[in-house]
Design an enzyme around this catalytic site. Structure first.
Site, short mmCIF file in Angstrom:
data_model
loop_
_atom_site.label_atom_id
_atom_site.label_comp_id
_atom_site.label_asym_id
_atom_site.label_seq_id
_atom_site.Cartn_x
_atom_site.Cartn_y
_atom_site.Cartn_z
N ARG A 199 -16.51 17.09 -4.85
CA ARG A 199 -15.18 16.63 -4.46
C ARG A 199 -14.13 17.22 -5.39
O ARG A 199 -14.29 17.18 -6.60
CB ARG A 199 -15.13 15.10 -4.51
CG ARG A 199 -15.38 14.48 -3.17
CD ARG A 199 -15.44 12.98 -3.26
NE ARG A 199 -14.21 12.37 -3.78
CZ ARG A 199 -13.98 11.07 -3.73
NH1 ARG A 199 -14.84 10.26 -3.18
NH2 ARG A 199 -12.86 10.59 -4.24
N ARG A 213 -4.14 -0.46 -1.98
CA ARG A 213 -4.23 0.14 -3.31
C ARG A 213 -2.94 -0.05 -4.09
O ARG A 213 -2.86 0.35 -5.25
CB ARG A 213 -4.48 1.63 -3.14
CG ARG A 213 -5.63 2.21 -3.96
CD ARG A 213 -5.67 3.69 -3.69
NE ARG A 213 -6.74 4.39 -4.35
CZ ARG A 213 -7.97 4.55 -3.88
NH1 ARG A 213 -8.31 4.01 -2.73
NH2 ARG A 213 -8.85 5.25 -4.55
N ARG A 224 -6.73 9.24 -12.06
CA ARG A 224 -7.04 8.22 -11.06
C ARG A 224 -7.27 6.87 -11.70
O ARG A 224 -6.89 5.84 -11.15
CB ARG A 224 -8.24 8.65 -10.23
CG ARG A 224 -7.85 9.71 -9.20
CD ARG A 224 -9.01 10.51 -8.72
NE ARG A 224 -9.99 9.70 -8.07
CZ ARG A 224 -11.28 10.05 -7.97
NH1 ARG A 224 -11.71 11.17 -8.50
NH2 ARG A 224 -12.10 9.28 -7.35
N LYS A 263 -17.68 1.09 -4.98
CA LYS A 263 -17.16 0.38 -3.80
C LYS A 263 -17.67 0.97 -2.49
O LYS A 263 -18.09 0.25 -1.60
CB LYS A 263 -15.62 0.43 -3.75
CG LYS A 263 -14.91 -0.32 -4.84
CD LYS A 263 -13.43 -0.41 -4.56
CE LYS A 263 -12.75 0.95 -4.40
NZ LYS A 263 -12.74 1.76 -5.64
N ARG A 313 -20.54 12.64 -9.88
CA ARG A 313 -20.23 12.85 -8.46
C ARG A 313 -19.60 14.23 -8.23
O ARG A 313 -19.81 14.85 -7.19
CB ARG A 313 -19.29 11.74 -7.97
CG ARG A 313 -19.13 11.73 -6.46
CD ARG A 313 -18.47 10.46 -5.98
NE ARG A 313 -17.07 10.41 -6.33
CZ ARG A 313 -16.29 9.36 -6.09
NH1 ARG A 313 -16.77 8.27 -5.53
NH2 ARG A 313 -15.02 9.40 -6.41
P1 ADP Z 1 -12.24 6.51 -5.24
O1 ADP Z 1 -12.76 5.18 -4.81
O2 ADP Z 1 -13.26 7.30 -5.95
O3 ADP Z 1 -10.93 6.42 -5.95
P2 ADP Z 1 -11.34 7.08 -2.55
O4 ADP Z 1 -12.26 7.81 -1.66
O5 ADP Z 1 -11.11 5.64 -2.31
O6 ADP Z 1 -11.91 7.37 -3.99
O7 ADP Z 1 -9.90 7.78 -2.57
C1 ADP Z 1 -9.73 9.15 -2.87
C2 ADP Z 1 -8.23 9.49 -2.90
O8 ADP Z 1 -7.65 9.26 -1.60
C3 ADP Z 1 -7.38 8.66 -3.85
O9 ADP Z 1 -7.42 9.15 -5.18
C4 ADP Z 1 -5.99 8.79 -3.20
O10 ADP Z 1 -5.39 10.04 -3.49
C5 ADP Z 1 -6.32 8.76 -1.72
N1 ADP Z 1 -6.27 7.38 -1.18
C6 ADP Z 1 -7.32 6.66 -0.70
N2 ADP Z 1 -6.93 5.45 -0.30
C7 ADP Z 1 -5.59 5.37 -0.53
C8 ADP Z 1 -4.61 4.37 -0.36
N3 ADP Z 1 -4.92 3.15 0.14
N4 ADP Z 1 -3.32 4.65 -0.70
C9 ADP Z 1 -3.00 5.84 -1.20
N5 ADP Z 1 -3.87 6.83 -1.41
C10 ADP Z 1 -5.16 6.61 -1.09
#
Ligand code: ADP
Length: 189
Positions: free
Chosen positions: A133, A90, A144, A15, A127
């Site tokens: 990370r 989310r 996740r 994404k 990654r």
């Molecule tokens: P990925 O797409 O690999 O899951 P992201 O960069 O989108 O990674 O998100 C990393 C982390 O940030 C998530 O696992 C969560 O803990 C937090 N996070 C990101 N966006 C949200 C959201 N909309 N609501 C709650 N937590 C979020």
């Protein structure tokens, strides 16, 4: 109002990469809650301090904190003529909160980027090596993906019920292949 697009899909589907590229191509801001939260952690803000351990465990940051962060971001000038959301909403509660801010059914389209579980785990493990990370270790990755299925996947049903088409796109292949598929499905809508 401009173009309003949301990217849905599991962690590792690509994404972030595709959303950034598409946002640049169509001239709207790429709004990624993951990027914004990691920036808060790096800056040591109150939000970052609260989010850090939650993110490292692969759990979700509480809705009210994330919604406030996005609300503030959408109020900035550059979002007035459209935006591309990535990683938000989310949860159903976040989707409802977003609708309350922008108006129900005013999202134009949801792009659902898909890949099978084995490929997702493989990419996230890679990654971990490439980017270091701290939420990219195997236990956290599994968590996740579980959180995605439970909390986020219901949005794939929510959006069509609220008048927003969900366009599935196969996330397998090169970055260019996937981008071409996204452009193609958007062109049809
Ligand atoms: P990925 O797409 O690999 O899951 P992201 O960069 O989108 O990674 O998100 C990393 C982390 O940030 C998530 O696992 C969560 O803990 C937090 N996070 C990101 N966006 C949200 C959201 N909309 N609501 C709650 N937590 C979020």
């Amino acid at each position: 109002m401009g173009r309003r697009i949301v990217f849905l899909g599991p962690p590792g589907a690509g994404k972030g990469t595709q959303a950034e590229r598409l946002a640049r191509a169509i001239g709207v801001p790429h709004i990624s809650t993951g990027v914004m939260l990691r920036q808060n952690v790096a800056d040591g803000t109150d939000l970052g301090l609260e989010a850090q351990a939650i993110m490292a465990a692969g759990e979700l940051v509480p809705d009210d904190l994330v919604v406030a962060m996005v609300d503030e971001r959408l109020g900035q000038d550059d979002a007035a003529c459209g935006f591309l959301l990535d990683g938000f909403p989310r949860t159903l509660a976040q989707a409802e909160a977003l609708d309350a801010v922008i108006g129900e059914g005013t999202m134009e389209i949801a792009v659902l980027l898909e890949a099978d579980e084995d490929e997702l785990v493989r990419r996230l493990m890679q990654r971990a090596v490439d980017e270091g990370r701290d939420d990219d270790n195997e236990d956290t990755i599994r968590n996740r993906l579980r959180v995605y299925r439970q909390e986020t996947e219901p949005l794939v049903g929510y959006y069509p019920e609220h008048g927003v088409p969900v366009l599935p796109v196969d996330g397998l292949g090169t970055i260019d292949d996937v981008f071409a598929r996204i452009v193609a499905v958007l062109a049809e809508h």
